[in-house]
Each structure stands twice: as structure tokens, then as C-alpha cells.
Design a protein around this motif. Structure first.
Motif, short mmCIF file in Angstrom:
data_model
loop_
_atom_site.label_atom_id
_atom_site.label_comp_id
_atom_site.label_asym_id
_atom_site.label_seq_id
_atom_site.Cartn_x
_atom_site.Cartn_y
_atom_site.Cartn_z
N TYR A 1 0.82 -1.20 0.00
CA TYR A 1 0.00 0.00 0.00
C TYR A 1 0.86 1.26 0.00
CZ TYR A 1 1.15 0.28 4.97
OH TYR A 1 1.81 0.36 6.17
N GLU B 1 -1.51 -2.45 -4.01
CA GLU B 1 -2.60 -2.51 -3.04
C GLU B 1 -3.28 -1.14 -2.97
OE1 GLU B 1 -1.32 -4.15 0.66
OE2 GLU B 1 -0.70 -6.06 -0.21
N ASP B 2 -3.85 -0.80 -1.83
CA ASP B 2 -4.60 0.45 -1.70
C ASP B 2 -3.70 1.67 -1.75
OD1 ASP B 2 -6.82 -1.14 -1.43
OD2 ASP B 2 -6.93 -0.96 0.76
N GLY C 1 -5.46 -1.91 -5.65
CA GLY C 1 -6.54 -1.85 -4.68
C GLY C 1 -7.43 -0.65 -4.92
N THR C 2 -7.95 -0.10 -3.85
CA THR C 2 -8.82 1.06 -3.96
C THR C 2 -8.04 2.35 -3.75
OG1 THR C 2 -9.37 0.93 -1.61
CG2 THR C 2 -10.82 -0.22 -3.16
N VAL C 3 -8.51 3.40 -4.37
CA VAL C 3 -7.93 4.73 -4.19
C VAL C 3 -8.86 5.51 -3.27
CG1 VAL C 3 -7.20 6.86 -5.30
CG2 VAL C 3 -6.86 4.67 -6.46
N LYS C 4 -8.36 5.87 -2.11
CA LYS C 4 -9.16 6.60 -1.13
C LYS C 4 -8.61 8.02 -1.03
CE LYS C 4 -10.15 2.41 1.53
NZ LYS C 4 -10.05 1.75 2.86
N HIS D 1 -3.94 5.53 -0.35
CA HIS D 1 -4.64 6.53 0.46
C HIS D 1 -4.01 7.90 0.19
CE1 HIS D 1 -6.73 3.52 3.07
NE2 HIS D 1 -5.71 2.78 2.66
#
Length: 301
Positions: free
Chosen positions: A94, A110-111, A127-130, A113
């Protein structure tokens, strides 16, 4: 170059020539820092301008004005004015980045942030982009005021405890006035506050009266601070009496102080309660001074 954990301070540039790799963790601090040799460990770096061109087997923790990242790394935690993850960068796990401008053209498996107002992502994120916007100035200001308010209340609590313990006779002389003719002293206390504030202001705008205004203003502010402390004790003591709980003076004061602090934060009603409490306390102080004026002004024997 093989070594244990390294600590570099000042400008740092690791040259590819003559250096195979650095084994262990690297801690760097300086104005301009360039990492051009692979690191078999973590990289912790702080500087004005940071450039990482080599692979880092561990995580990178970076803080600086401008941060440019290339090469492979396990994890990334970066905070700066500008954080740029270039197309040659690969983050195996991440990444977290905070700053004024964040750009990603590399690969994050991975993510990701992000805390920024300006974000550009042309790379790949597994992963996700926050995305979170950093606190605005208004939010930070309100947070700062909240912290100052808590510290102020703690200071007042300590002041009240000292007042009771060291100046008990004076404290309870004023507190006695709170219990007698409460409504009358609340109304008069409110009027006294307005009159005193206007009088001090009028004196302050004159050259002759400015010195007097400074002294009276100091006493006025102290009286306003003490007013709530006096009423806090009266309230706490009254509650303990109703509950038929025997306790000391300090416990009664702390109980009343906490209850008033809670009441003060009630929307709208809290402001009214604060005015009533301060007016009552100020009225009690005024009556205590009036009733003991001869003793206060008596010449020294």
C-alpha cells in the motif's frame, strides 16, 4: 558498500559508482537528498528536496518539500508539498501520501490513500484509491480553539482548587453572598458588569484615565473568572446536600465545575446559563466588597 544501519545528516548523495548496495536501514536528513544506490532495508528521510532513484526493499517514510520517487519499494508513507510517484516506481503493497499536490504515474499493487486538494492519477492501482481532503483552515482553527478551551477549563479548575485551599476565608465570604438573594444579585451583577465595562472603556480612551483603566480592567477580568468558580462550588455543594452525600469542599467544587462545563456547551441555553452564572458570581463579589469595604480600606495598624 555493506554496512549496518546508517544515519546521514546534511546533504546526502549516494553515488552508483563504487556502491553495490546498502544493507540495513537508512536515516537521512538534509536540504537536498538523492538516493541512487539500492537499499536492503527501510528508508526514513526528511529534507527540502528528496529524490529516490534506486530500489528500496523495505518501506519508505519521507517528509519534505518536494518528493520524487522512482524504483521499487515495499510500502510508501510520504508527506510533502509535492509528492510525485513516477512511471518507473513500483510499490508492492500500500501507499499513503499527503501534501499539497500528489501525482501517481507508477504502479501500486494494493490500496492508495491520499490526503490532498490536488490529485492526479495516471498510473495503476491494484486496490482502492481513497481520497481525503485535508482539514481546511476553518476546521483547523476550530480544532485549535477546542484544544485551547479544554486547556483553559483545566486551568480554571486548578485555579479554583488553589483559591479554596489557600484563600478559603475570602472564597467562602463571597460564596455566602451567592446563597442570599440569588435572583436580586444575578440581575444586579449583570447590570454591574455592563456599567463596569463601559466605565473602563471610557477611562481607557483618555490619557489620564488609561492607567486607572488598566488596573480596573485587570480586577474586572479576574472577577469575571472567579465569578464562575464561586457558583461552581455553590452548585456542587447544593447537589451533594440534596443527595445527602457528605464530602469535602474540593469535591463539591469539582462536581459543580464539571456540571457547569457540561451545561455551558448546550446550544443556545448554554450561553444563557453562562450569563446567569457569571452575573450571579459577579453580583456576589460586588456585595462581598461592599459589605467588607471598611475592613478592606482600613489603615494599617
Amino acid at each position: 558498500m555493506h554496512s549496518a544501519d546508517l544515519v546521514f545528516q546534511g546533504g546526502l548523495e549516494t553515488q552508483k559508482t563504487g556502491i553495490v548496495c546498502i544493507t540495513g536501514d537508512v536515516f537521512c536528513a538534509g536540504g537536498t537528498i538523492s538516493i541512487n544506490a539500492p537499499i536492503k532495508g527501510d528508508l526514513l528521510v526528511a529534507g527540502g528536496q528528496i529524490t529516490v532513484n534506486a530500489d528500496v526493499e523495505g518501506k519508505i517514510i519521507a517528509a519534505g518539500g518536494i518528493i520524487d520517487l522512482n524504483g521499487k519499494m515495499e510500502k510508501l508513507i510520504a508527506a510533502g508539498g509535492t509528492v510525485t510517484i513516477h512511471s518507473t516506481a513500483l510499490i508492492q503493497k500500500y501507499a499513503f501520501a499527503a501534501g499539497g499536490t500528489i501525482s501517481n504515474a507508477g504502479e501500486i499493487r494494493e490500496d492508495f490513500h491520499v490526503a490532498t486538494e490536488r490529485f492526479q492519477n495516471t498510473g495503476k492501482v491494484g486496490g482502492t484509491v481513497k481520497i481525503e481532503k485535508p482539514p481546511s483552515f476553518a476546521e483547523e482553527f476550530r480544532l485549535g480553539l477546542g484544544i485551547l478551551s479544554i486547556l483553559w477549563k483545566i486551568g480554571l479548575l486548578i485555579l479554583g482548587l488553589i483559591f479554596i485551599r489557600e484563600f478559603g476565608a475570602l472564597f467562602f465570604t463571597i460564596e455566602k453572598e451567592v446563597r442570599e438573594s440569588t435572583i436580586k444579585k444575578t440581575v444586579l451583577g449583570f447590570i454591574f458588569i455592563i456599567v463596569a465595562a463601559v466605565l473602563i472603556l471610557l477611562l481607557a480612551i483618555t490619557i489620564v484615565g488609561s492607567a486607572i483603566a488598566a488596573v480596573l480592567g485587570t480586577f474586572f477580568v479576574v472577577a469575571l473568572m472567579v465569578a464562575g468558580l464561586i457558583v461552581s462550588y455553590t452548585l456542587g455543594d447544593w447537589i451533594l446536600e440534596k443527595l445527602k452525600v457528605k464530602s469535602g469542599d474540593l469535591a463539591a467544587f469539582i462536581l459543580g465545575f464539571i456540571i457547569l462545563c457540561v451545561l455551558f456547551i448546550i446550544p443556545y441555553a448554554g450561553a444563557v446559563i453562562r450569563v446567569v452564572v457569571v452575573s450571579l458570581g459577579f453580583g456576589a463579589i460586588s456585595y462581598a466588597v461592599k459589605n467588607n469595604w471598611k475592613t478592606i480600606t482600613a489603615p494599617k495598624a
